[in-house]
Enzyme design. Structure first.
Site, PDB file in Angstrom:
ATOM      1  N   PRO A   7      -4.643 -10.427 -37.130  1.00  0.00           N
ATOM      2  CG  PRO A   7      -2.953 -10.530 -38.641  1.00  0.00           C
ATOM      3  CD  PRO A   7      -3.902 -11.422 -37.557  1.00  0.00           C
ATOM      4  CE  LYS A  11      -8.880  -1.488 -23.517  1.00  0.00           C
ATOM      5  NZ  LYS A  11      -7.880  -2.421 -23.351  1.00  0.00           N
ATOM      6  N   PRO A  56       1.117 -57.243 -59.643  1.00  0.00           N
ATOM      7  CG  PRO A  56       1.576 -57.403 -62.197  1.00  0.00           C
ATOM      8  CD  PRO A  56       0.637 -56.817 -61.036  1.00  0.00           C
ATOM      9  CG  ASP A 108     -10.415  -5.042 -28.044  1.00  0.00           C
ATOM     10  OD1 ASP A 108      -9.331  -5.426 -27.820  1.00  0.00           O
ATOM     11  OD2 ASP A 108     -11.241  -4.675 -27.385  1.00  0.00           O
ATOM     12  CG  MET A 162       0.649  -1.201 -28.323  1.00  0.00           C
ATOM     13  SD  MET A 162      -0.097  -1.576 -26.521  1.00  0.00           S
ATOM     14  CE  MET A 162       1.056  -2.925 -26.402  1.00  0.00           C
ATOM     15  CD  GLU A 194       1.530 -44.040 -54.286  1.00  0.00           C
ATOM     16  OE1 GLU A 194       0.785 -43.863 -53.390  1.00  0.00           O
ATOM     17  OE2 GLU A 194       2.565 -44.812 -53.997  1.00  0.00           O
TER      18      GLU A 194
HETATM   19  N1  SAH Z   1      -3.142  -8.847 -29.064  1.00  0.00           N
HETATM   20  C1  SAH Z   1      -2.684  -8.097 -30.350  1.00  0.00           C
HETATM   21  C2  SAH Z   1      -1.780  -6.922 -29.881  1.00  0.00           C
HETATM   22  C3  SAH Z   1      -2.468  -5.851 -29.094  1.00  0.00           C
HETATM   23  S1  SAH Z   1      -1.480  -4.589 -28.697  1.00  0.00           S
HETATM   24  C4  SAH Z   1      -1.970  -9.177 -31.054  1.00  0.00           C
HETATM   25  O1  SAH Z   1      -1.480 -10.372 -30.707  1.00  0.00           O
HETATM   26  O2  SAH Z   1      -1.499  -8.644 -32.227  1.00  0.00           O
HETATM   27  C5  SAH Z   1      -1.663  -3.508 -30.256  1.00  0.00           C
HETATM   28  C6  SAH Z   1      -0.607  -3.420 -31.049  1.00  0.00           C
HETATM   29  O3  SAH Z   1      -0.480  -4.500 -31.787  1.00  0.00           O
HETATM   30  C7  SAH Z   1      -0.826  -2.162 -31.998  1.00  0.00           C
HETATM   31  O4  SAH Z   1      -0.154  -1.105 -31.271  1.00  0.00           O
HETATM   32  C8  SAH Z   1       0.255  -2.761 -32.943  1.00  0.00           C
HETATM   33  O5  SAH Z   1       1.736  -2.573 -32.679  1.00  0.00           O
HETATM   34  C9  SAH Z   1      -0.052  -4.161 -32.987  1.00  0.00           C
HETATM   35  N2  SAH Z   1      -0.897  -4.517 -34.059  1.00  0.00           N
HETATM   36  C10 SAH Z   1      -1.999  -5.158 -33.959  1.00  0.00           C
HETATM   37  N3  SAH Z   1      -2.759  -5.404 -35.077  1.00  0.00           N
HETATM   38  C11 SAH Z   1      -1.689  -5.071 -36.272  1.00  0.00           C
HETATM   39  C12 SAH Z   1      -1.717  -4.768 -37.612  1.00  0.00           C
HETATM   40  N4  SAH Z   1      -2.858  -5.331 -38.266  1.00  0.00           N
HETATM   41  N5  SAH Z   1      -0.797  -4.239 -38.163  1.00  0.00           N
HETATM   42  C13 SAH Z   1       0.376  -3.914 -37.672  1.00  0.00           C
HETATM   43  N6  SAH Z   1       0.256  -3.850 -36.275  1.00  0.00           N
HETATM   44  C14 SAH Z   1      -0.654  -4.422 -35.606  1.00  0.00           C
END
Ligand code: SAH
Length: 470
Positions: free
Chosen positions: A227, A272, A43, A250, A385, A22
Site C-alpha cells: 500500500p 491509470k 547436574p 502503476d 475505490m 538455555e
Molecule cells: N490491488 C490493490 C487495490 C487496487 S484498486 C490492493 O490490493 O490494495 C485501487 C484502490 O485500492 C484505491 O481506490 C483504494 O481504495 C485502495 N488503495 C490502494 N492503496 C491504498 C492506500 N495506500 N490507502 C488507501 N487505499 C488504498
C-alpha cells in the site's frame, strides 16, 4: 585475520556440552543439526534439553564436570555460569588438544562460533572475532533477506548435475560459464518459485545443446508492491525488483517502493487515473508479452496485492496464452495496510466474524453490489475505490437495514506519511467527505470494529510530518 573460518565435519562424532541451561541447549541444538553425537554434562537439564533427552537426541552425563569427560571428544563447548567450571573445561580440552569454546569468554576459546544463515547445504557464516556479537547478528539478518530460502534446494540440484557437467565440458572455464548461466538465469528463479521439475528440464536441455539456449525467453514477475510503506514489501518482491530489466508500474505504486527497483532498469509508467485510462488494459497485456519475448525480465509492479482489484488475473492470462513464464508475488493489500496502520482490526471476536472486500467503483453512476449481503450484522465491509461513490454506499447500506449509526472509517493514503483517518457513521460520513480535502487513494471500512481505533491506534503519521518539515 584473527580466526580462520573453517566448516567442521561432525557427523557421527562425539561432542561435549558442559552445562544444562538455555545457552547450553542452543549450542547442543546446533551440534545436533550438524549430525554430532552430543553428550551433555550437567547436574540438571533445562526443559528443552530434557525434551531432547526424551527424544533420544542427546546423551546425558548426570553430575558435575570431570576432566575425563573430554576424552574421545572432537569438540567441547562450556556453557555454564560458573567461571571455575568453565576454566576447568578449557584446561582439560586444551591439554588434550581438543578445540574448545567457552561461551562469553573469548580468552578461553580456541574456536568461536559464527552467526549463521542456514540454507543447507549452503551456509553463510558471519564472525566479528568475538568483538561484537550484536553486529554479527545484524549482518546475519541482512544476509537472511538476501538469500532466498530455496538456495539449499538449488545447491542440491546443482550437486546432482556436477558429474554430468564435468563430462560435458572439459575446460573448467566452460563449466564455470555454464553454471553462471544456470544460476543467474531463469533456472534459479524457477527453483525459488517452487518449480523444481521445470528447472531440472531446463538444465538438461541446456546441457544437451548449450549454444541453442544462449538467449532465454524473458519472464514476467507480477509483484504486489503493497500500500505504500516500502518496509511492507516481501523479501521476494524486493529481490525480483532488483534483478528485473524493466519495471512496468502503476499510479498506485509509491515512489519509495519504486525507488527500490534496480537503478538502471528501464521504467515504464502505465498508470491509470480514475476514468482516464492512460494505457488501456489490453495494451498493458501486450506490452508485457512483447518485453518478455525480447528476453527481458519484466517486473510488473502493482499497488497492494495483484490479485485483489488489481486486474492481475487478466494480465497473466495473456501471458499464459502466449506461453510466457511468469510468477506472482503477493503484496499487502490496502485493506490489511489500512487496518493495521489505523488500529482497526478487520475481524474481532466481539464485533465482527467476517470481512468482505468490495469495490465501490461506479459504472454508469450505479454500484452493482449485493447490498443485502453487505448489510449483514457482525461483519466488516471494506470498500476499495469507494470515495466518489461514498454517499451512495452509505445510502444503500442504510436502505438495506444497516443502522445509520454504524461506524465508518475513511483512510487516506494508508501506511504513508500522508495517511489520514476520518471516522463517523453512515449518516454523517458523506458530509465529512464534502467538507475535507481528501486525497486518493482512500479505503473505506464499515462496521463496529472501527470503534477499536481509539484504543488500538499506534501509528502516528504526524511524527513523519515533523521530520518532513525540519
Ligand atoms: N490491488 C490493490 C487495490 C487496487 S484498486 C490492493 O490490493 O490494495 C485501487 C484502490 O485500492 C484505491 O481506490 C483504494 O481504495 C485502495 N488503495 C490502494 N492503496 C491504498 C492506500 N495506500 N490507502 C488507501 N487505499 C488504498
Amino acid at each position: 585475520m584473527d580466526f580462520l573460518p573453517v566448516f567442521m565435519q561432525l557427523n557421527g562424532r562425539d561432542c561435549l556440552v558442559v552445562g544444562g541451561g538455555e545457552v547450553a541447549s542452543r549450542k547442543a541444538a546446533l551440534l545436533i543439526d550438524a549430525g554430532a553425537t552430543v553428550h551433555v554434562r550437567a547436574p540438571e537439564l533445562s526443559n528443552s534439553l530434557q525434551d531432547c533427552l526424551d527424544e533420544g537426541r542427546i546423551q546425558h552425563r548426570n553430575g558435575p564436570f570431570e576432566e575425563a569427560d573430554v576424552n574421545g571428544m572432537t569438540l567441547v563447548i562450556a556453557a555454564t555460569d560458573n567461571a571455575k567450571v568453565n576454566a576447568a573445561v578449557h584446561a582439560a580440552a586444551t591439554a588434550g588438544h581438543i578445540p574448545v569454546n567457552v561461551v562469553d569468554a573469548p580468552d578461553l576459546c580456541t574456536f568461536i562460533m559464527p552467526s549463521i544463515v542456514d540454507r543447507s547445504p549452503v551456509i553463510a557464516a558471519v564472525s566479528t572475532g568475538g568483538s561484537s556479537p550484536v553486529l554479527a547478528r545484524m549482518i546475519r539478518s541482512r544476509l537472511e533477506t538476501m538469500l532466498p530460502s530455496a538456495y539449499g534446494r538449488l545447491a542440491k540440484m546443482t550437486a546432482d548435475f556436477r558429474d554430468k557437467v564435468k563430462d560435458r565440458f572439459d575446460k573448467p572455464a566452460d563449466r564455470r560459464l555454464f553454471w553462471e548461466h544456470i544460476l543467474q538465469g531463469s533456472v534459479a528463479e524457477m527453483v525459488f518459485a517452487g518449480r523444481d521439475e521445470e528447472a531440472v528440464k531446463v538444465i538438461e536441455k541446456t546441457l544437451a545443446s548449450p549454444d541453442a539456449v544462449q538467449r532465454d525467453m524473458g519472464e514476467v514477475y507480477l509483484i504486489g508492491g503493497g500500500p505504500g510503506d516500502p518496509d511492507l514489501l516481501t523479501f521476494r518482491a524486493l529481490r525480483l525488483m532488483q534483478q528485473a530489466d524493466v519495471v512496468v508500474h502503476d499510479r498506485l505504486v509509491s515512489k519509495e517502493v519504486l525507488d527500490l527497483s534496480r537503478r538502471d532498469a528501464e521504467r515504464i509508467y502505465v498508470g491509470k487515473e480514475r476514468s482516464n485510462h492512460a494505457v488501456p488494459q489490453e495494451d498493458i497485456n501486450q506490452l508485457l508479452v512483447r518485453l518478455a519475448k525480447e528476453g527481458k525480465r519484466v517486473c510488473r509492479l502493482k499497488g497492494g496485492d495483484p490479485f485483489i482489484f488489481g486486474r492481475g488475473g487478466e494480465e497473466i492470462d495473456t501471458l499464459a496464452e502466449e506461453g510466457i513464464p511468469f510468477q506472482v508475488v503477493p503484496g499487502i493489500t490496502a485493506a490489511a495496510g489500512a487496518s493495521s496502520y489505523t488500529g482497526i482490526p478487520l475481524t474481532h471476536r466481539d464485533y465482527s466474524q467476517s470481512v468482505v472486500f468490495a469495490t465501490g467503483h461506479l459504472k454508469d453512476g450505479s454500484i452493482n453490489l449485493n447490498w443485502q449481503a453487505l448489510a449483514q450484522p457482525n461483519q466488516t465491509v471494506v470498500f476499495y475505490m469507494g470515495l466518489v461513490g461514498l454517499s451512495t454506499i452509505c445510502e444503500k447500506l442504510i436502505e438495506h437495514g444497516m443502522p445509520a449509526d454504524t461506524p465508518i472509517a475513511l483512510v487516506q493514503k494508508a501506511t504513508t506519511p500522508e495517511q489520514r483517518l476520518f471516522t463517523g457513521d453512515l449518516a454523517s460520513m458523506p458530509d465529512v467527505v464534502e467538507r475535507e480535502n481528501i486525497k486518493a487513494p482512500t479505503l473505506i471500512i464499515v462496521g463496529n470494529v472501527v470503534k477499536l481505533h481509539d484504543r488500538l491506534n499506534w501509528y502516528d503519521e504526524s511524527a513523519y510530518w515533523a521530520v518532513a518539515k525540519d
